[in-house]
Design an enzyme around this catalytic site. Structure first.
Site, PDB file in Angstrom:
ATOM      1  N   CYS A   2       2.321  -1.349  -1.300  1.00 10.25           N
ATOM      2  CA  CYS A   2       2.327   0.081  -1.545  1.00 10.25           C
ATOM      3  C   CYS A   2       3.737   0.628  -1.420  1.00 10.25           C
ATOM      4  O   CYS A   2       4.701  -0.114  -1.229  1.00 10.25           O
ATOM      5  CB  CYS A   2       1.412   0.790  -0.532  1.00 10.25           C
ATOM      6  SG  CYS A   2      -0.230   0.055  -0.407  1.00 10.25           S
ATOM      7  N   ARG A  52      -0.597   3.652  -3.496  1.00 11.91           N
ATOM      8  CA  ARG A  52      -1.367   2.457  -3.177  1.00 11.91           C
ATOM      9  C   ARG A  52      -1.530   1.505  -4.350  1.00 11.91           C
ATOM     10  O   ARG A  52      -1.852   1.927  -5.462  1.00 11.91           O
ATOM     11  CB  ARG A  52      -2.756   2.851  -2.671  1.00 11.91           C
ATOM     12  CG  ARG A  52      -3.567   1.644  -2.178  1.00 11.91           C
ATOM     13  CD  ARG A  52      -4.972   2.016  -1.805  1.00 11.91           C
ATOM     14  NE  ARG A  52      -5.658   0.879  -1.164  1.00 11.91           N
ATOM     15  CZ  ARG A  52      -6.959   0.768  -1.022  1.00 11.91           C
ATOM     16  NH1 ARG A  52      -7.744   1.737  -1.461  1.00 11.91           N
ATOM     17  NH2 ARG A  52      -7.494  -0.294  -0.442  1.00 11.91           N
ATOM     18  N   GLU A  79       0.981  -6.360   3.966  1.00  5.26           N
ATOM     19  CA  GLU A  79      -0.311  -6.969   4.278  1.00  5.26           C
ATOM     20  C   GLU A  79      -0.249  -7.575   5.678  1.00  5.26           C
ATOM     21  O   GLU A  79       0.769  -8.174   6.054  1.00  5.26           O
ATOM     22  CB  GLU A  79      -0.667  -8.076   3.284  1.00  5.26           C
ATOM     23  CG  GLU A  79      -0.718  -7.653   1.827  1.00  5.26           C
ATOM     24  CD  GLU A  79      -1.873  -6.722   1.489  1.00  5.26           C
ATOM     25  OE1 GLU A  79      -2.782  -6.570   2.338  1.00  5.26           O
ATOM     26  OE2 GLU A  79      -1.865  -6.153   0.378  1.00  5.26           O
TER      27      GLU A  79
END
Length: 643
Positions: A2, A52, A79
């Site tokens: 993102c 996003r 992540e």
């Protein structure tokens, strides 16, 4: 994957419509990083913007995200691969989760562990967290620096942040001023070490660091680093260490596959990407073959497709490849839009092109980046080793020898292989001894800078050139007893974190592709650094320990082949396809606007390069990108062509 941005205020001030507009503008500069969704949070001290790219919990993972009572808010780029384990631990502690996303682990983890939550996260991340109860903010960047995070402070005490510089620059109160020492670093190294950027007053958060902000004051602290090793004493036979390395590689690669969308992998045919494919295949359902992506070039000396096919065939991957033809000038102009500060690494081109191809099929890709810095894969480690027996020769004599080598070899810059290696070795001999192996990563020596830099720039740099930025890393490396691990440490903290990883991040994010780098899993990196350097660089064999560990898994052609960088024939492009762009950007009219360089030197380099009398590709490309950046970003003026 993102994009995040926003700001924190030292004192409460009611948000205005103008604040909401500015936050929206900042956030939408990052739409390429997150084309799927956007979100905002605004209160009297914090503003958080988010774009996003949906990978995990596609419906429930929206950001900004809060805890149960809305006192902790977070936006997060990256992540977290161990989020399920952390979630179970936090649920036992009584926390209630409302989503299946990895983001919520950060929120509740902060409530339990405070800023130490970042030490528990296994993954890649740029985090911005606002604690309303304590009136404090936290920024954090992952241990290796896979994800970027920039920040600056305004005169009124507000702290601005963003995943890319363009988000910060979108704020109307941010001034655009050149950082001379960062410019010197860029032209010397082709990248800029953290915490500096080419903008004076705007900083990169270094890899493995967090920033804590409260009442208009902030401090930065390291939370992860490679430790200088103690003397290595093998407690087991060497095959046991090779087996453990394979297991750690398998664990790292498998952990990086967590996703709710399909995952593929780049396959260049080199040692690192081939290792990722082999370890990924080891744990993949045979009914679902690994998806691999490769690109080739018309020039066979830059084409690795035959090697990629060997690995693809061995593991029966679903392989996609292409020999790419494209408009080079158009591609350059497009890439300039994604480089908020210039990055002169030639391999931005193939990285962008293979990312573009892969994005047509998958949303997440695994890459083999990082293997060279962790396992000693670069030729400059061999040059450093070759130089060590010459250390007894006085530096002035070695510098003279280096000049003679470059002079003897200058008439044949179009040749490859040994000639270019010897030329580069001669250039390295001309740099001071203090630089160690970094001397072969420098693209300008002091004499060349004296010819290139205008007197005013030289005067400014007397108060602090790029050596100020490199010294902390060189000083830390001196704590290592093993000289090979010391060299790897410097590259891990500088070249990898601020050249290789930003290149991969910007070029993959340009096409909204999430790239993961399992060879840079922090647990794996920390363990490998404890191994002795001579297991990595053994004799004249690079990556020895990795090659031995992977011998049962990879074709012998992959294990034996020399390293081939993921690059392109830039020296030829500047003489042909990019020649008009070169002459357009590098001209006396353009140089007069900033007065930083001496035109006569640049003109000579251009003439020598175009006439095949010398190879100035690195210097000219770096100057071209700088001039484009100066016109497009720093001065915000349209380009002018000399009459």
């Amino acid at each position: 994957m993102c994009g995040i941005c926003g700001w924190f205020r030292p004192e409460p001030v009611a948000p205005t419509d103008g604040d909401r507009h500015i936050l929206t503008v900042m956030t939408r500069t990052l739409v390429h990083r997150g084309p799927d969704d956007e979100g905002f949070y605004l209160d009297d001290q914090a503003a958080l913007g988010f774009r996003r790219l949906s990978i995990i919990d596609l419906t429930g993972g929206r950001q900004p995200m809060a805890n149960e009572d809305g006192t902790v808010w977070v936006v997060f780029n990256g992540e977290i691969y161990n989020f399920r384990e952390l979630r179970r631990e936090l649920e036992v502690a009584g926390h209630v989760f409302r989503t299946r996303s990895d983001t919520e682990v950060i929120v509740h983890g902060y409530e339990v562990w405070g800023v130490d939550v970042v030490q528990r996260l296994r993954g890649m991340f740029g985090i911005a967290l606002w604690d309303r109860r304590r009136r404090q903010a936290l920024l954090a960047r992952d241990p290796i620096g896979i994800k970027p995070l920039f920040y600056t402070q305004l005169p009124d005490g507000r702290l601005l942040f963003g995943s890319e510089l363009k988000a910060i620059l979108a704020h109307p109160e941010v001034e655009r001023r050149l950082n001379p020492s960062a410019l010197d670093a860029y032209l010397s190294l082709e990248y800029i070490p953290a915490p500096a950027t080419l903008f004076d007053g705007i900083a990169k958060l270094p890899a493995g660091h967090w920033l804590l902000y409260r009442d208009g004051r902030w401090r930065v602290q390291c939370f992860w680093d490679v430790l200088p090793e103690a003397d290595f004493r093998p407690e087991r036979p060497r095959p046991a260490y090779l087996a453990e390395l394979r297991e750690r590689l398998r664990d790292a690669v498998q952990s990086h596959t967590v996703s709710d969308v399909p995952v593929g992998t780049f396959l260049s045919g080199g040692m690192d990407s081939s290792t990722v494919v082999a370890m990924l295949h080891d744990g993949t359902n045979p009914s679902e073959p690994v998806r691999t992506f490769s690109i080739g070039f018309d020039d066979p000396s830059y084409d690795e497709l035959p090697y990629a096919r060997l690995v693809a065939a061995r593991y029966r991957t679903l392989h996609t490849e292409a020999v790419l033809s494209y408009d080079i000038v158009t591609t350059v102009e497009r890439l300039l839009d994604f480089l908020d500060e210039p990055l002169a690494d030639f391999s931005i081109f193939p990285t962008y092109l293979v990312s573009k191809m892969a994005r047509e099929h998958v949303k997440v890709i695994l890459s083999g980046d990082g293997g060279d810095e962790v396992f000693a894969g670069y030729e400059h480690y061999l040059a450093w080793k070759l130089h060590r027996p010459l250390a007894w020769i006085p530096y002035p004599l070695r510098r003279w020898l280096g000049r003679q080598m470059t002079r003897w070899l200058a008439p044949a810059p179009q040749k490859k292989g040994l000639v270019n290696r010897l030329r580069r070795f001669g250039e390295g001999l001309q740099h001071e001894d203090d630089w160690g192996h970094v001397r072969w990563l420098l693209f300008l020596n002091r004499l060349q800078k004296a010819d290139l830099y205008a007197p005013d720039l030289q005067a400014v740099l007397r108060d602090g050139d790029f050596t100020v930025l490199m010294e902390p890393y060189l000083r830390r490396a001196r704590l290592f007893r093993d000289p090979i691990n010391a060299a790897l440490y410097i590259d891990l903290k500088t070249y990898l974190a601020e050249d290789i990883l930003p290149k991969v991040d910007r070029m993959s994010m340009a096409v909204s592709l999430e790239t993961r780098v399992p060879l840079l899993d922090s647990r794996l990196v920390g363990w490998v650094f404890r191994l002795p350097g001579h297991w990595k660089l053994r004799g004249w064999t690079t990556k020895w320990v990795l090659k031995e560990a992977m011998r049962p898994y990879l074709p012998p052609e992959i294990l034996r082949r020399e390293k081939q960088g993921f690059s392109i024939p830039m020296k030829n492009w500047l003489r042909q396809e990019l020649r008009p762009l070169l002459l357009d950007y590098l001209n006396p009219t353009a140089f007069r606007r900033h007065g930083l360089f001496q035109w006569g030197t640049v003109e000579r380099w251009i003439q020598e390069h175009l006439a095949f009398q010398a190879d100035h590709a690195h210097r000219l490309w770096a100057l071209l990108l700088f001039q484009a950046w100066y016109d497009r970003v720093l001065s915000a003026r349209p380009r002018e062509t000399a009459v």
